[in-house]
Write a protein that holds these residues in place. Structure first.
Motif, mmCIF file in Angstrom:
data_model
loop_
_atom_site.group_PDB
_atom_site.id
_atom_site.type_symbol
_atom_site.label_atom_id
_atom_site.label_comp_id
_atom_site.label_asym_id
_atom_site.label_seq_id
_atom_site.Cartn_x
_atom_site.Cartn_y
_atom_site.Cartn_z
ATOM 1 N N VAL A 1 25.603 48.971 50.822
ATOM 2 C CA VAL A 1 25.645 49.535 49.465
ATOM 3 C C VAL A 1 26.910 50.368 49.280
ATOM 4 C CG1 VAL A 1 24.529 51.223 47.954
ATOM 5 C CG2 VAL A 1 23.161 49.479 49.062
ATOM 6 N N LYS A 2 27.232 51.173 50.280
ATOM 7 C CA LYS A 2 28.416 52.040 50.187
ATOM 8 C C LYS A 2 29.684 51.209 50.010
ATOM 9 C CE LYS A 2 31.134 55.237 52.967
ATOM 10 N NZ LYS A 2 31.267 55.856 54.275
ATOM 11 N N HIS A 3 29.834 50.177 50.831
ATOM 12 C CA HIS A 3 31.066 49.387 50.776
ATOM 13 C C HIS A 3 31.094 48.456 49.571
ATOM 14 C CE1 HIS A 3 32.758 50.948 54.436
ATOM 15 N NE2 HIS A 3 31.602 50.798 55.039
ATOM 16 N N THR A 4 29.952 47.925 49.174
ATOM 17 C CA THR A 4 29.951 47.050 47.993
ATOM 18 C C THR A 4 30.246 47.859 46.745
ATOM 19 O OG1 THR A 4 27.656 46.758 48.700
ATOM 20 C CG2 THR A 4 28.721 44.865 47.861
ATOM 21 N N ARG A 5 29.801 49.096 46.711
ATOM 22 C CA ARG A 5 30.097 49.947 45.552
ATOM 23 C C ARG A 5 31.607 50.124 45.421
ATOM 24 N NH1 ARG A 5 26.708 54.623 46.355
ATOM 25 N NH2 ARG A 5 25.057 53.241 45.666
ATOM 26 N N GLU A 6 32.297 50.367 46.525
ATOM 27 C CA GLU A 6 33.756 50.524 46.507
ATOM 28 C C GLU A 6 34.439 49.215 46.118
ATOM 29 O OE1 GLU A 6 37.574 52.079 46.880
ATOM 30 O OE2 GLU A 6 35.641 53.062 46.664
ATOM 31 N N ILE A 7 33.965 48.111 46.647
ATOM 32 C CA ILE A 7 34.545 46.801 46.311
ATOM 33 C C ILE A 7 34.358 46.520 44.824
ATOM 34 C CG2 ILE A 7 34.252 44.313 46.627
ATOM 35 C CD1 ILE A 7 33.602 44.974 49.597
ATOM 36 N N ASN A 8 33.174 46.787 44.297
ATOM 37 C CA ASN A 8 32.926 46.544 42.873
ATOM 38 C C ASN A 8 33.801 47.436 41.998
ATOM 39 O OD1 ASN A 8 31.059 44.520 43.269
ATOM 40 N ND2 ASN A 8 29.331 45.917 43.327
ATOM 41 N N ARG A 9 34.025 48.680 42.431
ATOM 42 C CA ARG A 9 34.893 49.571 41.666
ATOM 43 C C ARG A 9 36.319 49.024 41.636
ATOM 44 N NH1 ARG A 9 38.706 52.874 42.319
ATOM 45 N NH2 ARG A 9 38.672 52.852 44.574
ATOM 46 N N ARG A 10 36.788 48.538 42.780
ATOM 47 C CA ARG A 10 38.132 47.964 42.828
ATOM 48 C C ARG A 10 38.237 46.714 41.974
ATOM 49 N NH1 ARG A 10 40.225 48.451 49.101
ATOM 50 N NH2 ARG A 10 40.126 50.700 49.231
ATOM 51 N N LEU A 11 37.196 45.884 41.994
ATOM 52 C CA LEU A 11 37.202 44.688 41.146
ATOM 53 C C LEU A 11 37.232 45.061 39.667
ATOM 54 C CD1 LEU A 11 34.687 42.341 42.994
ATOM 55 C CD2 LEU A 11 37.140 42.011 42.715
ATOM 56 N N ASP A 12 36.473 46.089 39.302
ATOM 57 C CA ASP A 12 36.492 46.548 37.912
ATOM 58 C C ASP A 12 37.888 47.023 37.515
ATOM 59 O OD1 ASP A 12 33.797 45.962 37.684
ATOM 60 O OD2 ASP A 12 33.133 48.034 37.979
ATOM 61 N N ASP A 13 38.557 47.753 38.427
ATOM 62 C CA ASP A 13 39.921 48.205 38.143
ATOM 63 C C ASP A 13 40.864 47.020 37.949
ATOM 64 O OD1 ASP A 13 39.004 50.792 38.391
ATOM 65 O OD2 ASP A 13 39.871 51.125 40.388
ATOM 66 N N GLU B 1 40.022 43.950 37.026
ATOM 67 C CA GLU B 1 39.676 43.272 35.769
ATOM 68 C C GLU B 1 40.277 44.006 34.584
ATOM 69 O OE1 GLU B 1 35.435 42.917 35.673
ATOM 70 O OE2 GLU B 1 35.410 41.257 37.092
ATOM 71 N N ALA B 2 40.271 45.337 34.639
ATOM 72 C CA ALA B 2 40.861 46.113 33.544
ATOM 73 C C ALA B 2 42.365 45.878 33.463
ATOM 74 C CB ALA B 2 40.562 47.599 33.742
ATOM 75 N N LYS B 3 43.018 45.720 34.625
ATOM 76 C CA LYS B 3 44.465 45.486 34.629
ATOM 77 C C LYS B 3 44.823 44.110 34.077
ATOM 78 C CE LYS B 3 45.769 48.479 38.483
ATOM 79 N NZ LYS B 3 46.310 48.532 39.847
ATOM 80 N N ASP C 1 42.966 42.230 32.072
ATOM 81 C CA ASP C 1 42.299 41.919 30.810
ATOM 82 C C ASP C 1 43.339 41.619 29.737
ATOM 83 O OD1 ASP C 1 40.126 41.609 29.063
ATOM 84 O OD2 ASP C 1 40.383 43.654 28.305
ATOM 85 N N GLY C 2 43.225 40.487 29.110
ATOM 86 C CA GLY C 2 44.125 40.119 28.029
ATOM 87 C C GLY C 2 45.391 39.417 28.468
ATOM 88 N N ILE C 3 45.569 39.204 29.749
ATOM 89 C CA ILE C 3 46.794 38.528 30.211
ATOM 90 C C ILE C 3 46.849 37.099 29.678
ATOM 91 C CG2 ILE C 3 47.878 37.523 32.266
ATOM 92 C CD1 ILE C 3 47.550 40.107 33.672
ATOM 93 N N GLY C 4 45.715 36.433 29.620
ATOM 94 C CA GLY C 4 45.691 35.065 29.104
ATOM 95 C C GLY C 4 46.150 35.006 27.661
ATOM 96 N N GLU C 5 45.655 35.929 26.844
ATOM 97 C CA GLU C 5 46.058 35.963 25.437
ATOM 98 C C GLU C 5 47.536 36.324 25.295
ATOM 99 O OE1 GLU C 5 43.347 37.699 26.561
ATOM 100 O OE2 GLU C 5 41.787 36.350 25.804
ATOM 101 N N GLN C 6 48.000 37.262 26.124
ATOM 102 C CA GLN C 6 49.416 37.650 26.084
ATOM 103 C C GLN C 6 50.308 36.475 26.483
ATOM 104 O OE1 GLN C 6 49.718 40.970 28.726
ATOM 105 N NE2 GLN C 6 48.618 42.375 27.385
ATOM 106 N N THR C 7 49.882 35.748 27.495
ATOM 107 C CA THR C 7 50.666 34.602 27.956
ATOM 108 C C THR C 7 50.718 33.522 26.877
ATOM 109 O OG1 THR C 7 49.990 35.085 30.221
ATOM 110 C CG2 THR C 7 50.896 32.906 29.808
ATOM 111 N N ALA C 8 49.574 33.255 26.262
ATOM 112 C CA ALA C 8 49.539 32.239 25.206
ATOM 113 C C ALA C 8 50.431 32.642 24.039
ATOM 114 C CB ALA C 8 48.094 32.038 24.743
ATOM 115 N N ALA C 9 50.399 33.916 23.665
ATOM 116 C CA ALA C 9 51.242 34.393 22.564
ATOM 117 C C ALA C 9 52.722 34.280 22.938
ATOM 118 C CB ALA C 9 50.888 35.841 22.222
#
Length: 72
Positions: free
Chosen positions: A33-45, A47-49, A51-59
């Motif tokens: 639980v401890k390590h998956t929580r950290e991994i999920n937090r990093r994945l969320d970070d 995803e936030a970075k 986010d929107g790259i596909g739309e920016q690339t298409a534009a």
């Protein structure tokens, strides 16, 4: 003939019983639980970075192709 390098005293034996399976499972669960929580937090970070790259690339591709077609 006895082995001269062997200690004749018996090896010490543990007097208490080690951890049982339930205790081991609880500790493993806490670690997971401890390590998956950290991994999920990093994945969320991440995803936030990204986010929107596909739309920016298409534009960008669309703007570049329009500029190219206007030049020719």
């Amino acid at each position: 003939m006895q082995n001269p390098f062997r200690d004749p005293t018996p090896a010490p034996r543990p007097t208490t019983k080690g951890a049982n399976n339930k205790q081991i499972a609880e500790v493993m669960g806490q670690l997971i639980v401890k390590h998956t929580r950290e991994i999920n937090r990093r994945l969320d970070d991440l995803e936030a970075k990204v986010d929107g790259i596909g739309e920016q690339t298409a534009a960008h591709i669309e703007a570049s192709s329009k500029a190219f077609l206007e030049d020719n």
